[in-house]
Design a protein around this motif. Structure first.
Motif, PDB file in Angstrom:
ATOM      1  N   ALA A  32       0.834  -1.208   0.000  1.00 24.12           N
ATOM      2  CA  ALA A  32       0.000   0.000   0.000  1.00 24.12           C
ATOM      3  C   ALA A  32       0.870   1.260   0.000  1.00 24.12           C
ATOM      4  O   ALA A  32       1.851   1.351   0.723  1.00 24.12           O
ATOM      5  CB  ALA A  32      -0.927   0.004   1.207  1.00 24.12           C
ATOM      6  N   GLY A  33       0.494   2.181  -0.863  1.00 28.82           N
ATOM      7  CA  GLY A  33       1.229   3.430  -0.990  1.00 28.82           C
ATOM      8  C   GLY A  33       2.373   3.360  -1.974  1.00 28.82           C
ATOM      9  O   GLY A  33       2.910   4.379  -2.380  1.00 28.82           O
ATOM     10  N   VAL A  34       2.773   2.147  -2.357  1.00 27.49           N
ATOM     11  CA  VAL A  34       3.884   1.964  -3.290  1.00 27.49           C
ATOM     12  C   VAL A  34       3.385   1.388  -4.611  1.00 27.49           C
ATOM     13  O   VAL A  34       3.719   1.874  -5.683  1.00 27.49           O
ATOM     14  CB  VAL A  34       4.972   1.050  -2.684  1.00 27.49           C
ATOM     15  N   VAL A  35       2.567   0.328  -4.524  1.00 26.64           N
ATOM     16  CA  VAL A  35       1.963  -0.289  -5.706  1.00 26.64           C
ATOM     17  C   VAL A  35       0.494  -0.542  -5.392  1.00 26.64           C
ATOM     18  O   VAL A  35       0.168  -1.096  -4.346  1.00 26.64           O
ATOM     19  CB  VAL A  35       2.642  -1.643  -6.050  1.00 26.64           C
ATOM     20  N   ALA A  36      -0.361  -0.122  -6.305  1.00 24.29           N
ATOM     21  CA  ALA A  36      -1.793  -0.422  -6.191  1.00 24.29           C
ATOM     22  C   ALA A  36      -2.118  -1.490  -7.229  1.00 24.29           C
ATOM     23  O   ALA A  36      -1.661  -1.423  -8.371  1.00 24.29           O
ATOM     24  CB  ALA A  36      -2.615   0.832  -6.433  1.00 24.29           C
ATOM     25  N   MET A  54      -3.670  -5.414 -12.969  1.00 23.31           N
ATOM     26  CA  MET A  54      -3.216  -4.094 -13.390  1.00 23.31           C
ATOM     27  C   MET A  54      -2.469  -3.508 -12.196  1.00 23.31           C
ATOM     28  O   MET A  54      -2.924  -3.649 -11.055  1.00 23.31           O
ATOM     29  CB  MET A  54      -4.402  -3.201 -13.763  1.00 23.31           C
ATOM     30  N   VAL A  55      -1.310  -2.903 -12.458  1.00 24.65           N
ATOM     31  CA  VAL A  55      -0.519  -2.301 -11.383  1.00 24.65           C
ATOM     32  C   VAL A  55      -0.316  -0.817 -11.661  1.00 24.65           C
ATOM     33  O   VAL A  55      -0.151  -0.408 -12.801  1.00 24.65           O
ATOM     34  CB  VAL A  55       0.853  -2.997 -11.199  1.00 24.65           C
ATOM     35  N   SER A  56      -0.352  -0.046 -10.589  1.00 23.00           N
ATOM     36  CA  SER A  56      -0.120   1.393 -10.675  1.00 23.00           C
ATOM     37  C   SER A  56       0.893   1.771  -9.610  1.00 23.00           C
ATOM     38  O   SER A  56       0.681   1.511  -8.419  1.00 23.00           O
ATOM     39  CB  SER A  56      -1.425   2.157 -10.441  1.00 23.00           C
ATOM     40  N   LEU A  57       2.004   2.346 -10.043  1.00 23.02           N
ATOM     41  CA  LEU A  57       3.007   2.777  -9.078  1.00 23.02           C
ATOM     42  C   LEU A  57       2.474   3.932  -8.257  1.00 23.02           C
ATOM     43  O   LEU A  57       1.953   4.910  -8.808  1.00 23.02           O
ATOM     44  CB  LEU A  57       4.296   3.181  -9.783  1.00 23.02           C
ATOM     45  N   LEU A  61       0.270   6.630 -10.997  1.00 20.10           N
ATOM     46  CA  LEU A  61       0.610   6.476 -12.412  1.00 20.10           C
ATOM     47  C   LEU A  61      -0.425   5.585 -13.086  1.00 20.10           C
ATOM     48  O   LEU A  61      -1.077   4.770 -12.430  1.00 20.10           O
ATOM     49  CB  LEU A  61       2.012   5.878 -12.554  1.00 20.10           C
ATOM     50  N   PRO A  62      -0.595   5.727 -14.395  1.00 23.77           N
ATOM     51  CA  PRO A  62      -1.593   4.900 -15.089  1.00 23.77           C
ATOM     52  C   PRO A  62      -1.336   3.406 -14.862  1.00 23.77           C
ATOM     53  O   PRO A  62      -0.193   2.949 -14.895  1.00 23.77           O
ATOM     54  CB  PRO A  62      -1.391   5.262 -16.570  1.00 23.77           C
TER      55      PRO A  62
END
Length: 146
Positions: A32-36, A54-57, A61-62
């Motif tokens: 949490a807070g690093v990768v969603a 799907m990953v969002s930094l 980020l998209p």
């Protein structure tokens, strides 16, 4: 290429650390807070599992597609091996092991990354990401969540 290797000690039995390290809900919490993540499965890892998320930094980020195959999840030997790719990475091979020690247990991450010219940056990211998981895991174990 030389793998990124990190080891972290926990004052908890290996069985508890293993349960925490192989649980997807816990993964979302420790990142949490690093990768969603979007589309992370429920439950735990198992050998042969195919995961597409799907990953969002930093959750800002998209989101980008990311795939993981659980090559091995050995609940008796406390060994997890995955083969991953996506979000700019051609190959991300991860080996996680948990072993007993005098204080409780040691979790070891070994990550081999191939991302072309971006490999050095992804190696730095891996060192940060896997290091960042330690304190949330310590807190979750202290709270008796695992």
């Amino acid at each position: 290429m030389k793998p990124v290797i990190l080891e972290h000690s926990y004052e908890a039995a290996p069985e508890r650390v293993w349960a925490l390290a192989t649980d997807y809900a816990a993964l979302a919490q420790v990142c949490a807070g690093v990768v969603a993540f979007e589309g992370l499965p429920e439950g735990r890892t198992y050998t042969g599992q195919q995961v597409e998320v799907m990953v969002s930094l930093f959750g800002k980020l998209p989101a980008q597609p990311y795939e993981m195959e659980v090559v091995l999840c050995d609940d008796e030997g406390f060994v997890l091996q995955s083969s991953e790719r996506g979000a700019g990475v051609k190959s991300w091979r991860h080996r996680l092991t948990v072993r007993a020690d005098r204080a409780g247990s040691v979790l070891r991450d070994e990550i081999e990354i191939e991302a072309g010219l971006m490999t050095p940056l992804f190696r730095m990211w891996a060192r940060y990401l896997y290091g960042r998981r330690h304190e949330p895991r310590v807190a979750m174990l202290a709270e008796g969540l695992f």
